[in-house]
Scaffold this active site. Structure first.
Site, PDB file in Angstrom:
ATOM      1  N   HIS A  63     -36.251  -1.086  29.839  1.00 60.27           N
ATOM      2  CA  HIS A  63     -35.109  -2.006  29.854  1.00 60.27           C
ATOM      3  C   HIS A  63     -34.933  -2.711  28.517  1.00 60.27           C
ATOM      4  O   HIS A  63     -35.878  -3.004  27.799  1.00 60.27           O
ATOM      5  CB  HIS A  63     -35.164  -2.969  31.033  1.00 60.27           C
ATOM      6  CG  HIS A  63     -36.234  -4.017  31.015  1.00 60.27           C
ATOM      7  ND1 HIS A  63     -36.062  -5.229  30.396  1.00 60.27           N
ATOM      8  CD2 HIS A  63     -37.477  -4.046  31.574  1.00 60.27           C
ATOM      9  CE1 HIS A  63     -37.156  -5.962  30.574  1.00 60.27           C
ATOM     10  NE2 HIS A  63     -38.035  -5.270  31.277  1.00 60.27           N
ATOM     11  N   ASP A 172     -41.392  -7.693  26.106  1.00 57.83           N
ATOM     12  CA  ASP A 172     -40.986  -7.248  27.441  1.00 57.83           C
ATOM     13  C   ASP A 172     -39.466  -7.106  27.397  1.00 57.83           C
ATOM     14  O   ASP A 172     -38.751  -8.098  27.442  1.00 57.83           O
ATOM     15  CB  ASP A 172     -41.426  -8.276  28.476  1.00 57.83           C
ATOM     16  CG  ASP A 172     -40.885  -7.995  29.886  1.00 57.83           C
ATOM     17  OD1 ASP A 172     -40.272  -6.940  30.097  1.00 57.83           O
ATOM     18  OD2 ASP A 172     -41.090  -8.857  30.757  1.00 57.83           O
ATOM     19  N   GLU A 204     -32.459  -5.703  33.858  1.00 57.16           N
ATOM     20  CA  GLU A 204     -33.687  -5.531  34.645  1.00 57.16           C
ATOM     21  C   GLU A 204     -34.225  -6.867  35.117  1.00 57.16           C
ATOM     22  O   GLU A 204     -34.690  -7.008  36.248  1.00 57.16           O
ATOM     23  CB  GLU A 204     -34.759  -4.805  33.817  1.00 57.16           C
ATOM     24  CG  GLU A 204     -35.981  -4.362  34.630  1.00 57.16           C
ATOM     25  CD  GLU A 204     -37.095  -5.406  34.768  1.00 57.16           C
ATOM     26  OE1 GLU A 204     -37.991  -5.201  35.603  1.00 57.16           O
ATOM     27  OE2 GLU A 204     -37.077  -6.447  34.059  1.00 57.16           O
ATOM     28  N   GLU A 205     -34.165  -7.863  34.239  1.00 48.54           N
ATOM     29  CA  GLU A 205     -34.758  -9.169  34.565  1.00 48.54           C
ATOM     30  C   GLU A 205     -33.990  -9.881  35.668  1.00 48.54           C
ATOM     31  O   GLU A 205     -34.446 -10.902  36.188  1.00 48.54           O
ATOM     32  CB  GLU A 205     -34.820 -10.052  33.313  1.00 48.54           C
ATOM     33  CG  GLU A 205     -35.674  -9.496  32.168  1.00 48.54           C
ATOM     34  CD  GLU A 205     -37.165  -9.440  32.485  1.00 48.54           C
ATOM     35  OE1 GLU A 205     -37.553  -9.807  33.608  1.00 48.54           O
ATOM     36  OE2 GLU A 205     -37.926  -8.990  31.611  1.00 48.54           O
ATOM     37  N   HIS A 312     -43.177 -12.953  29.789  1.00 46.79           N
ATOM     38  CA  HIS A 312     -42.124 -13.956  30.010  1.00 46.79           C
ATOM     39  C   HIS A 312     -42.403 -15.269  29.270  1.00 46.79           C
ATOM     40  O   HIS A 312     -42.126 -16.352  29.785  1.00 46.79           O
ATOM     41  CB  HIS A 312     -41.898 -14.220  31.505  1.00 46.79           C
ATOM     42  CG  HIS A 312     -41.162 -13.098  32.168  1.00 46.79           C
ATOM     43  ND1 HIS A 312     -40.330 -13.292  33.234  1.00 46.79           N
ATOM     44  CD2 HIS A 312     -41.127 -11.778  31.880  1.00 46.79           C
ATOM     45  CE1 HIS A 312     -39.821 -12.109  33.590  1.00 46.79           C
ATOM     46  NE2 HIS A 312     -40.297 -11.180  32.775  1.00 46.79           N
TER      47      HIS A 312
END
Lengths: 340, 344
Positions: A63, A172, A204-205, A312
């Site tokens: 992603h 990420d 995606e998140e 995150h």
């Protein structure tokens, strides 16, 4: 560009969920050398590397989006009320420097934090709708510059750390994107035995909508999702996290195709790529694999994770060697994954 | 001669937690030693004491002070996998440290104030502030031996923050408490003085230490003016009655805090002076925090205490902010006090 430089450079381009335009532009530039690359209706970047061949078409997905905040109101005195767009860590959000991507440019700001001198005001972590930004303007001036829905990026620094690690925001899952670029570089001058499409997907998140839509369009026979997974720290266990620098983590999960998981292990062993294995239950992998596996008429899907510490946060950290080894395993899967 | 903003930037970027202020002292010394009629010396408490010769001797001997130290961290243990354990130096809320980047030790190597990912955190842990002793610093070492090559116990860590102008006349950076006070007092030293004055750049304020008290003992003033950066609570999440003071409303003159009952005669005189000279000023609402005046006013036979502060938001975090107009008004007021209080 070498892997380290690519990680640092690509992760420093802004791309919050639903607003990945800048990251997508950078992605198109990076992918174009490997095939026709374009942006689809949900903003995902799709690169057609090779058409379907021998009944097999592999899709590699990572992603593109990263977590950030979203402007939901402009308050009295010009403070900006925000809401997480992706899983923001409320435990340490106070005192973070941010950049508001406003109307005519970026505005630096600070997430308001209560100093210890003002006691008993709030002994809880802030609620999702209690994250306020100070950009140093009064209400009228703020309203001229900042609109509802504008994204607020968390500032960090991208750098090496220790021996062979890199750190910074958005690793990420730009690290996952880089593993795909690594694989495409390895495969560049090879005659591929199958079709191949690379996808850098959006949102995606916030649910994985980008990967679901791209999978429907690509309609692969099999897919590998590459995301970051939890790296071992003093406050995690051997079960819920994996070691750094010990290679790709190959997953077993009800959503995933068990034969693909087993094939990945066999290929890692055959090609002498270090690897680790994780197995877990539940209804969701917590990655785009969930959306890919159920897209269209269904896709056989595997999942490889890059061990990452401090997911995150603005100090996300991965090992450059782990990223390279995931790239090697992906290339091996494309070349040899169809063999019995 | 550097400008106020250049001095402030240099001071904000440099690392100097309580008891380890040498780098800050050097920056101030190297700059002020070139200012007119200034003689600087360091004392056993680590303070920098600058005597400035004026045109005449004052009726009241006057001392100004600002503290050099900042809040940060001290490394207390290296575990078998190379992670560092630490204690806070000064008061720091865990909500400003989880997931932040720091600079560790003399070589200022990068460090990460780590914690497990939010996905692995239970609900109650997510709602309540993280306990600082559950955190650690990751310097990218893979073993204790590797970490020991880079870090010693007792090494300090500070927030890895940059310094930037933003908004309408604001700056952000770490350690503005009290490097902003230091930079204000450096302005006072730039010009020729009417009276002899002493300016002290002090140590260990953030740990309630006695650096300023030691300096006052040596200087023996009649009146001491402490220049601080104090908590402005004029932002959302802080209930109205706790706002303390406001950014943009000028210097904050205190009548009381948790460490000192200030000299009321001087307090009222200064508020009147501000009105007379058209300098916006405010007082501190509510009683919170303390500063170097706590130690100074009890020194020797007693010293009349005054505190003039810059209203600063988000102090004791990676990024605090001040408004430059507040700094300008504070500088103007301090310059006036440097003659007025000598004569009073």
């Amino acid at each position: 560009m070498d892997t380290r430089d690519l990680l640092l450079k690509f992760s420093s381009v802004d791309g919050n969920s639903g607003d990945e335009k800048l990251a997508a532009k950078a992605a198109v530039e990076l992918l174009s050398q490997y095939g026709k690359a374009y942006v689809d209706n949900l903003g995902s970047v799709i690169c057609e590397v090779a058409p379907k061949k021998n009944g097999r078409h592999v899709m590699l997905d990572a992603h593109l989006d990263q977590i950030a905040l979203l402007v939901i109101n402009i308050e009295e005195n010009g403070f900006i009320r925000t809401y997480p767009c992706g899983g923001i860590d409320r435990r340490g959000i106070y005192g973070t420097k941010v950049r508001v991507l406003g109307k005519d440019g970026e505005y630096p700001g600070i997430v308001c934090s209560i100093p210890p001198h003002i006691k008993d005001v709030n002994d809880k972590n802030p609620e999702r709708d209690e994250i306020f930004i100070d950009i140093g303007f009064g209400k009228e001036e703020t309203a001229k510059r900042v609109r509802m829905g504008d994204r607020v990026m968390l500032c960090g620094k991208w750098s090496d750390i220790g021996n062979g690690y890199v750190t910074g925001p958005a690793l990420d899952d730009r690290s996952g994107c880089v593993t795909i670029l690594e694989a495409l570089e390895i495969l560049k001058d090879k005659e591929l035995p199958c079709g191949l499409t690379a996808v850098f997907s959006t949102r995606e998140e916030t649910g994985g909508q980008g990967a679901g839509a791209a999978s429907f369009a690509v309609a692969p026979t099999e897919a590998i999702e590459i995301d970051v997974g939890f790296g071992k720290t003093p406050d995690t266990t051997e079960i819920n996290s994996k070691a750094m620098k010990k290679g790709p983590v190959i997953a077993f999960h009800p959503t995933l195709d068990i034969e693909i998981s087993r094939k990945l292990i066999a290929l890692a062993e055959k090609n002498e790529i270090p690897f680790q294995v994780e197995a877990y239950g539940g209804s969701s992998t917590g990655t785009n694999a969930d959306e890919i596996a159920t897209a269209g008429a269904g896709v056989r899907c595997g999942l490889i994770s890059i061990p990452q510490q401090y997911m995150h946060s603005i100090i996300e950290k991965v090992s450059v060697d782990d990223v390279k080894n995931v790239g090697k395993l992906l290339a091996a899967f494309v070349m040899e994954g169809g063999e019995n | 001669m550097k400008t106020f903003l250049e001095n402030l930037e240099m001071l904000s970027l440099a690392a100097g937690t309580s008891g380890d202020e040498a780098a800050i002292k050097k920056i101030i010394y190297d700059e002020v030693i070139g200012y007119p009629d200034c003689v600087a010396k360091t004392d056993n408490a680590g303070n920098l004491i600058v005597s400035k010769k004026g045109k005449k001797a004052p009726k009241n001997r006057l001392m100004f002070s600002a503290h050099m130290d900042e809040v940060g961290f001290i490394i207390t243990h290296i575990d078998e996998n190379g992670f560092l354990k630490f204690s806070n130096v000064g008061g720091i809320d865990s909500r400003v440290i989880v997931g932040k980047r720091v600079r560790v030790g003399k070589n200022e190597i990068p460090g990460l104030l780590g914690s497990k990912a939010i996905h692995l955190v239970k609900k109650e842990e997510f709602d309540n502030p993280t306990k600082t002793d559950a955190l650690f610093i990751d310097i990218g070492a893979d073993s204790k031996e590797e970490a020991e090559k880079l870090v010693c116990l007792g090494d300090r860590a500070v927030f890895d923050s940059d310094f930037e102008k933003f908004g309408e006349d604001c700056v952000m950076g770490k350690a503005l408490d009290d490097r902003a006070g230091c930079a204000v007092l450096m302005e006072l030293l730039k010009e020729e003085a009417e009276y002899d004055i002493t300016v002290c750049f002090t140590t260990r304020e953030e740990v309630g230490g006695n650096g300023a008290g030691n300096a006052a003992f040596s200087v023996e003033p009649d009146i001491a003016v402490v220049v601080e950066a104090t908590s402005a609570g004029d932002f959302p999440c802080v209930p109205g009655e706790k706002f303390v003071c406001k950014q943009g409303a000028g210097p904050v003159v205190s009548f009381r805090d948790n460490g000192t009952l200030y000299d009321m005669e001087l307090y009222r005189h200064i508020m009147e002076l501000c009105e007379e000279k058209n300098i916006p000023a405010q007082t501190k609402h509510g009683i919170c925090g303390f500063n170097d005046a706590k130690f100074i006013h009890q020194t020797r036979g007693g010293i009349r205490p005054v505190a003039v502060s810059l209203p600063a938001r988000y102090i004791h975090s990676p990024y605090a902010s001040i408004k430059l107009s507040d700094a300008e008004h504070t500088i103007s007021l301090i310059k006036i006090l440097s003659t007025e209080l000598c004569e009073i």
